[in-house]
Design an enzyme around this catalytic site. Structure first.
Site, short mmCIF file in Angstrom:
data_model
loop_
_atom_site.label_atom_id
_atom_site.label_comp_id
_atom_site.label_asym_id
_atom_site.label_seq_id
_atom_site.Cartn_x
_atom_site.Cartn_y
_atom_site.Cartn_z
N ARG A 123 -85.72 29.10 -69.76
CA ARG A 123 -84.95 29.86 -70.77
C ARG A 123 -84.86 31.35 -70.46
NH1 ARG A 123 -87.97 26.32 -74.04
NH2 ARG A 123 -86.72 24.58 -74.74
N LYS A 144 -72.90 39.44 -66.10
CA LYS A 144 -72.20 38.15 -66.17
C LYS A 144 -72.65 37.28 -65.01
CE LYS A 144 -67.68 38.83 -68.35
NZ LYS A 144 -66.24 38.62 -68.05
N GLU A 186 -61.70 45.14 -55.89
CA GLU A 186 -62.37 45.43 -57.16
C GLU A 186 -62.59 46.94 -57.30
OE1 GLU A 186 -62.88 43.55 -59.72
OE2 GLU A 186 -63.26 41.49 -59.10
N LYS A 228 -67.55 50.61 -64.09
CA LYS A 228 -67.90 49.30 -64.67
C LYS A 228 -69.03 49.45 -65.68
CE LYS A 228 -68.53 44.60 -64.41
NZ LYS A 228 -68.46 43.41 -63.59
N GLU A 238 -68.37 41.35 -74.05
CA GLU A 238 -66.93 41.17 -74.00
C GLU A 238 -66.34 40.84 -75.37
OE1 GLU A 238 -65.71 39.28 -70.44
OE2 GLU A 238 -63.61 39.27 -70.99
N ARG A 242 -64.29 45.32 -72.88
CA ARG A 242 -64.68 44.81 -71.57
C ARG A 242 -63.59 43.98 -70.91
NH1 ARG A 242 -70.56 42.51 -69.68
NH2 ARG A 242 -69.89 41.83 -67.63
N ASN A 246 -60.72 42.62 -66.56
CA ASN A 246 -60.06 41.42 -66.07
C ASN A 246 -58.66 41.67 -65.52
OD1 ASN A 246 -62.19 39.66 -66.62
ND2 ASN A 246 -61.61 39.56 -68.79
N HIS A 249 -57.09 39.25 -63.15
CA HIS A 249 -57.97 38.08 -63.03
C HIS A 249 -57.39 36.80 -63.60
CE1 HIS A 249 -60.89 40.90 -61.57
NE2 HIS A 249 -61.85 39.99 -61.52
N HIS A 253 -57.68 34.18 -60.91
CA HIS A 253 -58.56 33.01 -61.00
C HIS A 253 -57.78 31.72 -60.79
CE1 HIS A 253 -62.13 34.95 -63.36
NE2 HIS A 253 -62.16 35.21 -62.06
N HIS A 266 -62.03 36.18 -53.41
CA HIS A 266 -61.84 36.62 -54.79
C HIS A 266 -60.97 37.88 -54.86
CE1 HIS A 266 -62.60 37.35 -59.00
NE2 HIS A 266 -63.09 38.54 -58.73
#
Lengths: 366, 366
Positions: A123, A144, A186, A228, A238, A242, A246, A249, A253, A266
């Site tokens: 956990r 993330k 990026e 960032k 987010e 935030r 993206n 993206h 993606h 990417h």
């Protein structure tokens, strides 16, 4: 060495950027309170291990830490639940406990995978990032972490902040040219979303960056991380702001998914996506930035169009699964000027489809 | 209907306990702010679905919610990464988004599995618990969610609080007798760790509880949940105090693992573990509570010894992987009196082994 702090209250952490840092991993881990009584795990990949695993392991062991290592295959395919389970098996067999740490030594794939292991092993245990790519300047900030589901990217994950990021720019010298450009996508994105000056700096220093000039690289990484970190500090999970990270993206993606997470890197996919966002801004009558955006991306040797054999239908279908689909509406990050974007909800799907078709036409023309 | 609040700052949530609650799932979900624009997923199992799935689905749909359902096989084997991935596939195919919710309709297994799906789908979405077992009064409070790794139980998971727990005691009437006793093991445990009066109440009302008398059951569940909520409020992420909830669990988890997560129900295994903890208290010279503890457990028709065919070596080996092994030392929750326990670090492994051997001898004698 430059030090940057990501401000997240009790989850704040430092990012160190500089040359020759990996050989101090042990000392710096001790300084940030990692336990010498527990065992720790380095997760890395087949490309990075031969260059840097021994250096990191030796540094940790000389500082009195007990460490095991798990080496995964290189590439996006390692961000799977299968590989995740294998790393978990190593963590259990190596007797990691609640005070143990996972060190991610590699690029974004290793960081995301190892980070999700750290987030969910017992956990949640301590996480340290040792990025070895330019792209990782993005993924190592913000917490993330995720693995992919066969139906969509980054679908399974968590928010789990590292306790420290050690960014040794010397590791970047072994990167292949495509990986360098992918990472710079990026970097320039961080300029495009909220720092006009930095976006132009990236354009002006494109050849220095492509040549991995240490001074330009250190400045670029520091500024990219700082932008960032500023966004993430304001919106860790987010909830709103935030989302501007993206930019490019949503289309990006989908392009990655259709390419089977291997054909496009990417950064290449999001460069195509950023060109698409500029087109969308134009077709929605919001801004006329397409040519300027494309020039910046091309200067960094990035693709800005879709190859003719990529199916527009498949790209559109893949987009349906994107997390940025909120309550049935399509959310897009749309550039307003260089260095400024807006979050636009309720973008018509037809307008997006027209952009994807135009991206492909540009590919055929170019 | 009784209402209990778990106090966790911005993550606080209500537990409603009473009869006939499931048919109000829709109205109560609306009240707690669940979105009607997004799709939601009910996760349940093959034993529970025929009895209650339609009722819950109808209630949600009449209230204007769009819901899909995923039915997993009954039993601990569904707490695997494979089943977890299958539920994720359904979540993606059903187009759940960031504002979606996962409803866990079932016992501890369904709650843990569905909870980890909710914790990690798109890095975390809303979670609602609809417990249908007595055991779930324990697992539905506190936000611990997890799946098992073949090498150890609950190794992969998160802390993820529900937004609401709807505890319909009418669902308990269909429980088999062994499941009833298994659930009562956690109930009496809550008395044993911090409420002497409640522990004796469980003993005195053992036959009412076993007969599922609604009034006794409602009181027992409310008190059990309240004790757990109190501990969790003080220590959400198990930094210290929360460990007392693990009374009987170190040996218990090992017994479950050696039994292949099927031979012993969770409550049966921890009953054996609690008998073992009382033995350990005796052998460490701390307290003489073995006979009293065993009497309480037996009154609830729970096992208090190990069958002769269970390997002591395997139990000891399984314990090595337990999360309660911290930095190489063995941590045990040791009873001091009925209603009071201590966290004892550095318990000698030899003393634990002697207890496991004696648990088996008691089985041979009894």
């Amino acid at each position: 060495m430059r030090t940057l702090k990501v401000e997240l209250g009790e989850r704040s952490y430092p990012i160190y950027i500089g040359r020759n840092l990996l050989q101090h991993t042990g000392a710096m881990s001790a300084e940030c309170g990692i336990s010498r009584k527990s065992r720790h795990l380095i997760v890395t990949d087949e490309s990075v291990a031969p260059h840097y695993l021994k250096k990191v392991k030796d540094s940790l062991e000389s500082a009195g830490f007990q460490v095991a290592a798990h080496i995964v295959p290189s590439g996006e395919s390692s961000k799977s639940l299968n590989v995740y389970e294998e790393v978990m098996t190593t963590a259990i067999s190596s007797k990691l406990d609640r005070n143990s740490s996972v060190f991610a030594l590699g690029g974004g794939v290793v960081g995301d995978l190892a980070g999700f292991v750290a987030a969910s092993y017992m956990r949640g245990i301590t996480f340290v990032q040792l990025p070895t790519t330019i792209l990782a300047h993005d993924s190592s900030v913000g917490g993330k972490v995720a693995v992919n589901h066969p139906l969509a990217k980054n679908m399974i994950g968590a928010f789990h902040q590292p306790v420290m990021v050690l960014y040794d720019v010397d590791t970047l010298t072994t990167l292949p040219a495509r990986e360098v450009s992918s990472g710079l996508a990026e970097m320039v994105k961080h300029g495009l979303i909220m720092d006009r000056e930095f976006a132009y700096w990236c354009l002006e220093h494109a050849s220095d960056l492509l040549a991995l000039d240490p001074e330009s690289l250190t400045y670029g990484l520091e500024r990219g991380c700082a932008i960032k970190a500023e966004v993430v500090s304001q919106d860790e999970r987010e909830g709103g702001l935030r989302a501007i990270l993206n930019l490019g993206h949503t289309i990006g993606h989908a392009v990655e998914a259709v390419g089977g997470y291997g054909r496009f890197l990417h950064g290449e996919a999001i460069a195509i996506g950023m060109a698409g966002s500029a087109m969308l801004a134009e077709s929605l009558g919001r801004a006329d930035l397409y040519h300027e955006t494309v020039a910046m991306l091309k200067a960094l040797h990035l693709p800005v169009s879709l190859p003719s054999d990529v199916s527009v239908d498949q790209v559109m279908e893949a987009m349906q699964h994107d997390k940025k689909f909120s309550e049935g509406q399509m959310v897009f990050i749309i550039p307003e000027q260089i260095g400024k974007v807006s979050i636009v909800k309720d973008v018509p799907v037809a307008a997006v489809r027209a952009v994807v078709e135009r991206l492909q036409k540009e590919g055929e023309n170019g």
